[in-house]
Design a protein around this motif. Sequence first.
Motif, PDB file in Angstrom:
ATOM      1  N   PRO A 178       0.833  -1.203   0.000  1.00  0.00           N
ATOM      2  CA  PRO A 178       0.000   0.000   0.000  1.00  0.00           C
ATOM      3  C   PRO A 178       0.867   1.252   0.000  1.00  0.00           C
ATOM      4  O   PRO A 178       1.887   1.322   0.693  1.00  0.00           O
ATOM      5  CB  PRO A 178      -0.792  -0.126   1.303  1.00  0.00           C
ATOM      6  CG  PRO A 178      -0.826  -1.589   1.584  1.00  0.00           C
ATOM      7  CD  PRO A 178       0.488  -2.129   1.080  1.00  0.00           C
ATOM      8  N   ASP A 179       0.501   2.226  -0.791  1.00  0.00           N
ATOM      9  CA  ASP A 179       1.256   3.466  -0.901  1.00  0.00           C
ATOM     10  C   ASP A 179       1.070   4.282   0.367  1.00  0.00           C
ATOM     11  O   ASP A 179      -0.023   4.765   0.656  1.00  0.00           O
ATOM     12  CB  ASP A 179       0.777   4.263  -2.120  1.00  0.00           C
ATOM     13  CG  ASP A 179       1.561   5.551  -2.296  1.00  0.00           C
ATOM     14  OD1 ASP A 179       1.050   6.470  -2.951  1.00  0.00           O
ATOM     15  OD2 ASP A 179       2.684   5.653  -1.770  1.00  0.00           O
ATOM     16  N   VAL A 180       2.143   4.407   1.151  1.00  0.00           N
ATOM     17  CA  VAL A 180       2.092   5.227   2.353  1.00  0.00           C
ATOM     18  C   VAL A 180       3.030   6.399   2.121  1.00  0.00           C
ATOM     19  O   VAL A 180       4.167   6.419   2.564  1.00  0.00           O
ATOM     20  CB  VAL A 180       2.494   4.427   3.613  1.00  0.00           C
ATOM     21  CG1 VAL A 180       2.344   5.291   4.860  1.00  0.00           C
ATOM     22  CG2 VAL A 180       1.640   3.180   3.737  1.00  0.00           C
ATOM     23  N   GLY A 181       2.561   7.331   1.348  1.00  0.00           N
ATOM     24  CA  GLY A 181       3.349   8.500   1.017  1.00  0.00           C
ATOM     25  C   GLY A 181       2.449   9.684   0.741  1.00  0.00           C
ATOM     26  O   GLY A 181       1.350   9.532   0.188  1.00  0.00           O
ATOM     27  N   HIS A 182       2.914  10.848   1.167  1.00  0.00           N
ATOM     28  CA  HIS A 182       2.137  12.060   0.907  1.00  0.00           C
ATOM     29  C   HIS A 182       3.083  13.250   0.969  1.00  0.00           C
ATOM     30  O   HIS A 182       3.810  13.431   1.945  1.00  0.00           O
ATOM     31  CB  HIS A 182       1.014  12.216   1.935  1.00  0.00           C
ATOM     32  CG  HIS A 182       0.115  13.382   1.657  1.00  0.00           C
ATOM     33  ND1 HIS A 182      -0.783  13.393   0.614  1.00  0.00           N
ATOM     34  CD2 HIS A 182      -0.009  14.587   2.281  1.00  0.00           C
ATOM     35  CE1 HIS A 182      -1.439  14.540   0.605  1.00  0.00           C
ATOM     36  NE2 HIS A 182      -0.980  15.289   1.615  1.00  0.00           N
ATOM     37  N   GLY A 183       3.084  14.047  -0.094  1.00  0.00           N
ATOM     38  CA  GLY A 183       3.956  15.218  -0.120  1.00  0.00           C
ATOM     39  C   GLY A 183       5.415  14.832  -0.040  1.00  0.00           C
ATOM     40  O   GLY A 183       5.901  14.015  -0.830  1.00  0.00           O
ATOM     41  N   HIS A 184       6.090  15.378   0.930  1.00  0.00           N
ATOM     42  CA  HIS A 184       7.523  15.149   1.090  1.00  0.00           C
ATOM     43  C   HIS A 184       7.851  13.883   1.884  1.00  0.00           C
ATOM     44  O   HIS A 184       9.023  13.521   2.006  1.00  0.00           O
ATOM     45  CB  HIS A 184       8.176  16.338   1.812  1.00  0.00           C
ATOM     46  CG  HIS A 184       8.091  17.634   1.054  1.00  0.00           C
ATOM     47  ND1 HIS A 184       6.934  18.370   0.958  1.00  0.00           N
ATOM     48  CD2 HIS A 184       9.032  18.317   0.354  1.00  0.00           C
ATOM     49  CE1 HIS A 184       7.160  19.462   0.248  1.00  0.00           C
ATOM     50  NE2 HIS A 184       8.425  19.445  -0.132  1.00  0.00           N
ATOM     51  N   PHE A 185       6.843  13.200   2.430  1.00  0.00           N
ATOM     52  CA  PHE A 185       7.080  12.128   3.398  1.00  0.00           C
ATOM     53  C   PHE A 185       6.575  10.774   2.888  1.00  0.00           C
ATOM     54  O   PHE A 185       5.652  10.712   2.085  1.00  0.00           O
ATOM     55  CB  PHE A 185       6.383  12.450   4.730  1.00  0.00           C
ATOM     56  CG  PHE A 185       6.826  13.745   5.341  1.00  0.00           C
ATOM     57  CD1 PHE A 185       7.961  13.803   6.130  1.00  0.00           C
ATOM     58  CD2 PHE A 185       6.113  14.910   5.119  1.00  0.00           C
ATOM     59  CE1 PHE A 185       8.373  14.999   6.699  1.00  0.00           C
ATOM     60  CE2 PHE A 185       6.517  16.121   5.679  1.00  0.00           C
ATOM     61  CZ  PHE A 185       7.658  16.163   6.480  1.00  0.00           C
ATOM     62  N   ARG A 186       7.197   9.698   3.421  1.00  0.00           N
ATOM     63  CA  ARG A 186       6.735   8.359   3.116  1.00  0.00           C
ATOM     64  C   ARG A 186       7.091   7.418   4.269  1.00  0.00           C
ATOM     65  O   ARG A 186       8.010   7.686   5.045  1.00  0.00           O
ATOM     66  CB  ARG A 186       7.335   7.842   1.813  1.00  0.00           C
ATOM     67  CG  ARG A 186       8.853   7.690   1.809  1.00  0.00           C
ATOM     68  CD  ARG A 186       9.353   7.149   0.479  1.00  0.00           C
ATOM     69  NE  ARG A 186       8.938   5.762   0.288  1.00  0.00           N
ATOM     70  CZ  ARG A 186       8.871   5.174  -0.901  1.00  0.00           C
ATOM     71  NH1 ARG A 186       9.178   5.859  -1.999  1.00  0.00           N
ATOM     72  NH2 ARG A 186       8.498   3.913  -1.003  1.00  0.00           N
ATOM     73  N   VAL A 187       6.354   6.315   4.367  1.00  0.00           N
ATOM     74  CA  VAL A 187       6.645   5.276   5.353  1.00  0.00           C
ATOM     75  C   VAL A 187       6.868   3.973   4.604  1.00  0.00           C
ATOM     76  O   VAL A 187       6.068   3.593   3.747  1.00  0.00           O
ATOM     77  CB  VAL A 187       5.492   5.099   6.365  1.00  0.00           C
ATOM     78  CG1 VAL A 187       5.743   3.890   7.262  1.00  0.00           C
ATOM     79  CG2 VAL A 187       5.332   6.356   7.216  1.00  0.00           C
ATOM     80  N   ASP A 188       7.984   3.300   4.917  1.00  0.00           N
ATOM     81  CA  ASP A 188       8.310   2.016   4.306  1.00  0.00           C
ATOM     82  C   ASP A 188       8.538   0.990   5.406  1.00  0.00           C
ATOM     83  O   ASP A 188       8.989   1.320   6.504  1.00  0.00           O
ATOM     84  CB  ASP A 188       9.566   2.133   3.438  1.00  0.00           C
ATOM     85  CG  ASP A 188       9.365   3.082   2.276  1.00  0.00           C
ATOM     86  OD1 ASP A 188       8.753   2.678   1.284  1.00  0.00           O
ATOM     87  OD2 ASP A 188       9.819   4.236   2.376  1.00  0.00           O
TER      88      ASP A 188
END
Length: 274
Positions: free
Chosen positions: A13-23
Motif C-alpha cells: 500500500p502506498d504510504v506516502g504524501h507530499g515530502h514524506f513516506r513510510v516504508d
Amino acid sequence: MIDHSIDRDPARPDVGHGHFRVDEKRWDSTFFGRQIGSLSWTELPADRKAGRTELGRIAELSDAAGYSLVECHVGMTDFTLISLLEDIGFRVVDSRVRFLTRWTLADVPVTTPLDGAIRWAVPSDRDRIVELTHEGFTDNDKFCSRFKNPDYFSAGDTRRYFEAWIDSTAFEADAASAVLEIDNEVRGYFIYQVRGEYEELPVVKGILTAVAPNSRGANGHLAMQAFLYHRLGLSDWFLDNTTQLTNTPVIRNHIRSSKRLDEIVLTLYRRPAA
C-alpha cells in the motif's frame, strides 16, 4: 549484522504524501511479529503548516496500512521537525551520538590487562557473551535503549533482541571479536565490525562491549581494543564510536580523548491513534 533496512516494495500500500513516506522495516517486522515502518523524507516543506498537514495525512495512511509502530530518525539539521512529529503522536525514545575519528596503527600501544589474558572470541563463548550482555545492557537500568522501552516492547522482546544483536555480529566474517579471560572464565568481550568507508578509508565500528563488574578497572577494556586493532590488518582507519546522549561519562571521555563529533540523532516512535 541486524538488517534494519526498509522495504520499498511498490506492491505494498502506498504510504506516502507530499515530502514524506513510510516504508516497512522487514527484519524488525519479522522479528517482533508486527508491522513496523520507517518514516523518511526527501526534504522538509518550506512551510510548517504544509508540513503539519502532510504529516497528519501520513499518520492516517500508516494507520490504515496496518503499521503498529513507525520509527523516525531526526538529525540536528532537521530539529524543527520534532515538534511537528510530536503533534501527530511521535515520542522521543532514543538518541545516537556518533564520533568518527581517524586512527593509525602506529599510534596504538600494545596494552595488556592487569589480570588474565586477551584472546579471539570463539563460538563456544557465545552463551557467556550473551550473559554479559544481559548483565551490562538488558538488565542494567542505567542503560537506555528504545528496545528496552516497555511502552513498545515486552521484556521478552528485549532479551531476544539483544541476543540477536550478538548472534548477528560477534562471529560474522566482517567482525573482529575478543574476550578477556581470567581463571578460565570469560569476564569481558569487545566486538568491532568493518562497515563501509569514509574518505577512502575503512570504517571500524564499535558494536558492543561489556566487562563483568568484578573485573572492571583492570585495563581489560583497553587491552581488548588494542588486541583487535593490531589484528584488523589495517594501517589506517576511521573509528566509529556511537553511544547515546544519556551516556554522559562515555561522551565526556570521547571529548577528552579528542575524538571527533560527527552527528547527533534522535529516534522517535509513533503508535496508531487509539
